[in-house]
Design an enzyme around this catalytic site. Structure first.
Site, PDB file in Angstrom:
ATOM      1  N   ASP A  35      23.078  22.635  22.838  1.00 43.33           N
ATOM      2  CA  ASP A  35      23.858  23.534  21.992  1.00 43.33           C
ATOM      3  C   ASP A  35      24.445  22.743  20.825  1.00 43.33           C
ATOM      4  O   ASP A  35      24.930  21.623  20.994  1.00 43.33           O
ATOM      5  CB  ASP A  35      24.977  24.188  22.817  1.00 43.33           C
ATOM      6  CG  ASP A  35      25.567  25.405  22.131  1.00 43.33           C
ATOM      7  OD1 ASP A  35      25.368  26.527  22.623  1.00 43.33           O
ATOM      8  OD2 ASP A  35      26.238  25.236  21.080  1.00 43.33           O
ATOM      9  N   ILE A  36      24.411  23.329  19.644  1.00 41.44           N
ATOM     10  CA  ILE A  36      24.882  22.643  18.431  1.00 41.44           C
ATOM     11  C   ILE A  36      26.403  22.474  18.440  1.00 41.44           C
ATOM     12  O   ILE A  36      26.935  21.602  17.745  1.00 41.44           O
ATOM     13  CB  ILE A  36      24.421  23.418  17.175  1.00 41.44           C
ATOM     14  CG1 ILE A  36      24.344  22.523  15.959  1.00 41.44           C
ATOM     15  CG2 ILE A  36      25.280  24.652  16.918  1.00 41.44           C
ATOM     16  CD1 ILE A  36      23.602  23.138  14.787  1.00 41.44           C
ATOM     17  N   ASN A  90      25.953  35.286  28.261  1.00 42.25           N
ATOM     18  CA  ASN A  90      26.824  36.209  27.534  1.00 42.25           C
ATOM     19  C   ASN A  90      25.979  37.404  27.097  1.00 42.25           C
ATOM     20  O   ASN A  90      24.918  37.234  26.490  1.00 42.25           O
ATOM     21  CB  ASN A  90      27.426  35.521  26.305  1.00 42.25           C
ATOM     22  CG  ASN A  90      28.392  34.414  26.688  1.00 42.25           C
ATOM     23  OD1 ASN A  90      29.071  34.504  27.706  1.00 42.25           O
ATOM     24  ND2 ASN A  90      28.451  33.365  25.896  1.00 42.25           N
ATOM     25  N   GLY A  96      31.026  37.633  23.915  1.00 45.18           N
ATOM     26  CA  GLY A  96      30.817  36.396  23.171  1.00 45.18           C
ATOM     27  C   GLY A  96      29.388  36.137  22.746  1.00 45.18           C
ATOM     28  O   GLY A  96      29.098  35.067  22.208  1.00 45.18           O
ATOM     29  N   GLN A  97      28.482  37.089  22.974  1.00 42.40           N
ATOM     30  CA  GLN A  97      27.104  36.852  22.534  1.00 42.40           C
ATOM     31  C   GLN A  97      27.031  36.899  21.007  1.00 42.40           C
ATOM     32  O   GLN A  97      27.528  37.850  20.379  1.00 42.40           O
ATOM     33  CB  GLN A  97      26.144  37.894  23.123  1.00 42.40           C
ATOM     34  CG  GLN A  97      24.677  37.566  22.807  1.00 42.40           C
ATOM     35  CD  GLN A  97      23.682  38.533  23.444  1.00 42.40           C
ATOM     36  OE1 GLN A  97      24.060  39.477  24.128  1.00 42.40           O
ATOM     37  NE2 GLN A  97      22.408  38.294  23.207  1.00 42.40           N
ATOM     38  N   HIS A 103      19.406  33.906  26.296  1.00 41.53           N
ATOM     39  CA  HIS A 103      19.594  32.475  26.555  1.00 41.53           C
ATOM     40  C   HIS A 103      20.576  32.269  27.684  1.00 41.53           C
ATOM     41  O   HIS A 103      21.556  32.997  27.819  1.00 41.53           O
ATOM     42  CB  HIS A 103      20.078  31.734  25.303  1.00 41.53           C
ATOM     43  CG  HIS A 103      21.296  32.333  24.669  1.00 41.53           C
ATOM     44  ND1 HIS A 103      21.229  33.433  23.834  1.00 41.53           N
ATOM     45  CD2 HIS A 103      22.611  32.002  24.745  1.00 41.53           C
ATOM     46  CE1 HIS A 103      22.452  33.738  23.418  1.00 41.53           C
ATOM     47  NE2 HIS A 103      23.316  32.892  23.970  1.00 41.53           N
ATOM     48  N   HIS A 105      23.270  29.561  29.106  1.00 38.45           N
ATOM     49  CA  HIS A 105      24.027  28.338  28.874  1.00 38.45           C
ATOM     50  C   HIS A 105      24.081  27.568  30.198  1.00 38.45           C
ATOM     51  O   HIS A 105      24.419  28.156  31.233  1.00 38.45           O
ATOM     52  CB  HIS A 105      25.473  28.647  28.483  1.00 38.45           C
ATOM     53  CG  HIS A 105      25.656  29.401  27.209  1.00 38.45           C
ATOM     54  ND1 HIS A 105      26.083  28.797  26.039  1.00 38.45           N
ATOM     55  CD2 HIS A 105      25.502  30.717  26.910  1.00 38.45           C
ATOM     56  CE1 HIS A 105      26.191  29.714  25.081  1.00 38.45           C
ATOM     57  NE2 HIS A 105      25.843  30.888  25.587  1.00 38.45           N
TER      58      HIS A 105
END
Ligand code: 5GP
Ligand code: ZN
Length: 117
Positions: A35-36, A90, A96-97, A103, A105
C-alpha cells in the site's frame, strides 16, 4: 462486462503495469503489492487481476477468484512472517472504500485494536 479491465481504474493500471507498484507476489489471477500509504509495518493489498467493484461483487460473480484472493492473503502473511494479522475488505464509501476494484488489505507487524474504528 464483469471482470473486464476498466480504463479509469487505478488497480487495473497496476495490473497492466501502466502505474508502478511494489509487487510482492503475483499469480495467474492475483497481484499483491505494498500500500502506498501504509497503516501498519506490513500493509499489502491483494487484488484479483480481473475488475470487480468490491469484494462482495467479486464473491458473487467469481467465487473461485475470491478464494484465490483469500488464499493469497495467507501467502503474504507467511512471507511477511506475521503471526497475527488482519484481512480487511472495505466495502462502500461509508466503510472507507476509495478504490473501486476489489482488494484485501493485509495488515500486521503491530498490535491491532478490536473493534476497529
Ligand atoms: P480502500 O480505502 O479502497 O479500502 O483502499 C485503497 C488503498 O489503496 C488505500 O489504502 C490507499 O492507500 C491505496 N492506494 C491508493 N492509491 C495507490 C497507489 O497508487 N498505489 C498503491 N500501492 N496503493 C494505493
Ligand atoms: Zn479495476
Amino acid at each position: 462486462m464483469a471482470g473486464e479491465p476498466q480504463d479509469d481504474c487505478l488497480f487495473c493500471k497496476i495490473v497492466s503495469g501502466t502505474i508502478p507498484a511494489t509487487i510482492v507476489r503475483e499469480t495467474g489471477t492475483t497481484v499483491a503489492f505494498r500500500d502506498i500509504n501504509p497503516q501498519a509495518p506490513t500493509h499489502v493489498l491483494v487484488i484479483p487481476k480481473a475488475h470487480y467493484q468490491d469484494a462482495a461483487a467479486l464473491a458473487a460473480a467469481a467465487p473461485e477468484l475470491a478464494a484465490d484472493v483469500l488464499r493469497e492473503t495467507r501467502e503474504v502473511a507467511q512471507e511477511e512472517k506475521l503471526e497475527s494479522y488482519r484481512t480487511v475488505f472495505n466495502t462502500g464509501a461509508g466503510a472507507g472504500q476509495t478504490v473501486w476494484h476489489a482488494h484485501a488489505h493485509v495488515l500486521g507487524g503491530r498490535g491491532l485494536h478490536w473493534p476497529p474504528g
